[in-house]
Design an enzyme around this catalytic site. Sequence first.
Site, PDB file in Angstrom:
ATOM      1  CD  GLU B  60     103.147  14.612  54.244  1.00  0.00           C
ATOM      2  OE1 GLU B  60     103.485  13.979  55.262  1.00  0.00           O
ATOM      3  OE2 GLU B  60     103.112  14.101  53.106  1.00  0.00           O
ATOM      4  CG  HIS B 129      95.260   8.698  48.322  1.00  0.00           C
ATOM      5  ND1 HIS B 129      95.193   7.696  49.244  1.00  0.00           N
ATOM      6  CD2 HIS B 129      96.580   9.004  48.221  1.00  0.00           C
ATOM      7  CE1 HIS B 129      96.411   7.401  49.673  1.00  0.00           C
ATOM      8  NE2 HIS B 129      97.275   8.182  49.067  1.00  0.00           N
TER       9      HIS B 129
HETATM   10  C1  LIG Z   1     101.339  11.377  54.615  1.00  0.00           C
HETATM   11  C2  LIG Z   1     101.616  10.944  53.231  1.00  0.00           C
HETATM   12  N1  LIG Z   1     102.439  11.682  52.463  1.00  0.00           N
HETATM   13  C3  LIG Z   1     102.713  11.312  51.193  1.00  0.00           C
HETATM   14  C4  LIG Z   1     102.156  10.179  50.672  1.00  0.00           C
HETATM   15  C5  LIG Z   1     102.463   9.778  49.227  1.00  0.00           C
HETATM   16  N2  LIG Z   1     103.278   8.570  49.204  1.00  0.00           N
HETATM   17  C6  LIG Z   1     102.717   7.357  49.030  1.00  0.00           C
HETATM   18  S1  LIG Z   1     103.815   6.137  49.135  1.00  0.00           S
HETATM   19  C7  LIG Z   1     105.105   7.190  49.363  1.00  0.00           C
HETATM   20  C8  LIG Z   1     106.482   6.645  49.539  1.00  0.00           C
HETATM   21  C9  LIG Z   1     106.568   5.722  50.716  1.00  0.00           C
HETATM   22  O1  LIG Z   1     107.767   5.030  50.745  1.00  0.00           O
HETATM   23  P1  LIG Z   1     108.066   3.937  51.851  1.00  0.00           P
HETATM   24  O2  LIG Z   1     107.508   4.361  53.168  1.00  0.00           O
HETATM   25  O3  LIG Z   1     109.503   3.651  51.806  1.00  0.00           O
HETATM   26  O4  LIG Z   1     107.215   2.666  51.410  1.00  0.00           O
HETATM   27  P2  LIG Z   1     107.346   1.809  50.084  1.00  0.00           P
HETATM   28  O5  LIG Z   1     106.462   2.471  49.079  1.00  0.00           O
HETATM   29  O6  LIG Z   1     108.759   1.786  49.686  1.00  0.00           O
HETATM   30  O7  LIG Z   1     106.804   0.474  50.434  1.00  0.00           O
HETATM   31  C10 LIG Z   1     104.643   8.509  49.359  1.00  0.00           C
HETATM   32  C11 LIG Z   1     105.485   9.702  49.513  1.00  0.00           C
HETATM   33  C12 LIG Z   1     101.272   9.443  51.490  1.00  0.00           C
HETATM   34  N3  LIG Z   1     100.630   8.365  51.055  1.00  0.00           N
HETATM   35  N4  LIG Z   1     101.021   9.846  52.759  1.00  0.00           N
END
Ligand SMILES: Cc1ncc(C[n+]2csc(CCOP(=O)(O)OP(=O)(O)O)c2C)c(N)n1
Lengths: 322, 328
Positions: B60, B129
Site C-alpha cells: 500500500e 478490518h
Molecule cells: C495490508 C493489507 N492489504 C490487503 C489485505 C487484504 N488481503 C488479505 S489476504 C490477501 C492476500 C494475501 O496473500 P498471501 O500473502 O499470499 O497469503 P495467503 O492468503 O495465500 O495465505 C490480501 C490482499 C490485507 N489483509 N492487508
Amino acid sequence: MADSNVLERLYRQMLLIRRLEEEAARAYAQGKIGGFLHLYIGQEAVGVGAIAALQPDDYVVTTYRDHGIAIAKGMSPRAMMAELYGKVTGCSKGLGGSMHMFDAEHHMLGGHGIIGAHIPLAAGAAFASKYRKDKRVTLCFFGDGAASIQGFHEGISLAALWKLPIVFVCENNEYSMGTPLSRTISVDDISKKAAGYGIPGWQFRGEDFEEVQAQIGKAVAQARETSMPSLLEVRTYRYRGHSMSDPGKYRTPEEVEEHKKKDPIAIGKQKLVTAGYDEAKLKGIAESVEAEVADAIRFAEESPEPELSLLEPTTYDGPFAS
Amino acid sequence: MREIRYREALREAMIEEMEKDASVFLMGEEVGHYQGAYKVTEGMLEKFGPERVLDTPIAEAGFAGIGVGAAMVGLRPIVEFMTWNFSAIAFDQILNNAAKIRQMSGGQFSCPIVFRGPNASARQVGSQHSHAMEHFYATVPGLKVVAPAFPADAKGLMKAAIRDNNPVLVMESETLYSVKGQVPDDQDAIELGKANVVRPGKDVTLVAYSRMTHVALDAANALAKEGIEAEVVDLRSLRPLDEETIVKSVWKTHRCVIVHEGFPYGGVGAEVADRVQRLAFDSLDAPVLRVATLDVPMPYNAKLEQACMPQADRVIAAAKRVVSRGKA
Ligand SMILES: Cc1ncc(C[n+]2csc(CCOP(=O)(O)OP(=O)(O)O)c2C)c(N)n1
Ligand SMILES: [Mg+2]
C-alpha cells in the site's frame, strides 16, 4: 526412521486440522460462522511440520490463515471452534473470530489480519527472548503476498541487524488472493531475498511434514544456538478459495487436482502404512479425530455468547473512567 | 433515469472519466484480472488494458506513493485500497506527501489523485478490518474527503474527485455496493462540499453520511409514525464540509443529532457539533448529540458487533431526547 509415535501424533494433528476446517466450512455455509474464514486445507504439513521442530515454549505468530497453526501449537479444538462461532468460550472470547487465534498458554501470539504487520511484531517477541536470554525461538509465518510489503522488509531487516532468534517462514501457496506469484514479485524465489539482509535463506517443498520439520529444525537450531535469523520459503498450495467468498476462477480445476495428488495427509498416511499401521489402526485414528471434531462442534454450539459488558475490561487494563 | 447499483455507479464514473482523459489510470490490489475484490472494477482491465488498469502487489505505501509521484508530474491516478483499513500502511504517503505537495512547493506542484475503496464496518470482519478511516483523514488540510450514500451521488462525486486537482479520498461502503438507486442518464460531476437534504422535517436535524444516511432515514420514518418529523441532511462531502446546509437546517429544527460510524472520540461528529454550536447557538433548544460506534475495538461476535454499531434505535432514542428536552 522416525519414531512411529511421533509420526502418528503429527499425522493425527494434520487430520484433525483438516477435519476441523471442513466442518468449519460447513458451519459457515449454515451461517453459524461469519466474517472471513480462510482455510488452511492443503497446507497442513507446513504448520504441523514446522511447529514439531519447536520447543513448547517457543513463540509462534502468523496471519489470518491461522487455524491449523494454532492447533499445531496446542490450542484446543474446542477453543478454536468456539471462537469461530463467536462464543465466549473461544480462545479470544468470541471477540476475535477466525483471523485472530491467540493462545497465551501455548505461546501462540496470534493470527493477524493486516498483511505484513505481524512480522515486526514477531521480531519483537524474538527481541524479548534475546533480551531475557531465555533461549526461545520465534517462528513467524506469512504468505507469498507479504513479501512486497514494508512490514516484511523492515521486520526482517531489523531481525538480521540485531541477530534475533527468529525463523521467518513464507508459506508460498502460489497465490495472493487471485494473483499468481509471477504478477506480484520480481523474483521466483522469495527466500533469495535473505541475501539482501545478510541472513541464510532457502526454499523447499512443504507436502511432507517430516521434510518440513527437518528443514525448519535446521533454521530453529541456528536461531537458538547462534541467534541467527533465517528466511525460509515453503512451497505449498491451498485447495480452497482464498476465503469463503472466493470462487477461485483464476485457476483451473485441473491445476487444483494436480496438487491434490501430493496431498500432505495422504503422504502422512503412507508413512504410517510403511511403519506397519494396518487398516484397523488407521481407522482408530480417524475415529478418535472424528470424536474430537464432534466434541468441538458440540461445545461451540452449546456455549454462550459474550455479553456487551465484556468489551470494557478487554479493551483496557482495569475499568476506565466515565 | 436508470436504476443501477452503487458499485456500477462508481464504475461508470471511472470508465467515463478514463474515456475522456488518457492521463487517468487505475491501480490497486485485484482490480484487474480478479475484477475487483468487491467487483467495483469489473471489466475495466478488458476495456482499458493492463497499461491503464494495474494489479498491484500488497504494497500500500508503495503504490500510494507511486500514485502521488505520478500525479505530481501530470497523471491522474485512481488508487484503490482493497479496504480503507489497509490505507493505514499508506497513511504517510497520504498525510505527508499527497496532502503537502502543493503547499510545501509553494503551489508549483499539485497532486490530482483519487484514493478510493470501501470504508467502515462490513460484517463480522473484526477489529482490524472495521475502521471508519474518514475521521483520521478529514482532519488533514490539503485533502478532500467524500462519502456518498446513494448511487447517483457515488457517480457524481467520483467524477468530481477524478477531475479535482487535489487529493480526494472517496469513502465507499461494502454494505452499500449492491444498493440500487436512480441515476440520471447524463449524471455529471457533483460539486464537492455540498450536502443534500434527503428528507425534509421540522423537529430535529439528523446529520449523516454514507451508510448511516440510510440508518438515519430509517430512524426518521419510524419517528414520523410517532409524530416527530426529522430532517435528514446527507453530508456527502466531509471536507470541505457544507456548514451552510447543516446550519440552515438546525435554524429550522433547533435540534441536531449526528450519526456516523467510527469512534465517538473526536471525528466528523465532533466537528459538526462544533460548527452547530458556534453558528446556530441561539437557535438550539437542546445539546447536540452524536450517535457513533461504541468506544471499543469492533468485536467479531455478531450480536456485539450490532450493539457497537450505530443503529436506528439509538438514533431514535437520541432524537427523542433532544426533542423532548426542547419541549419540556
Ligand atoms: C495490508 C493489507 N492489504 C490487503 C489485505 C487484504 N488481503 C488479505 S489476504 C490477501 C492476500 C494475501 O496473500 P498471501 O500473502 O499470499 O497469503 P495467503 O492468503 O495465500 O495465505 C490480501 C490482499 C490485507 N489483509 N492487508
Ligand atoms: Mg499466498
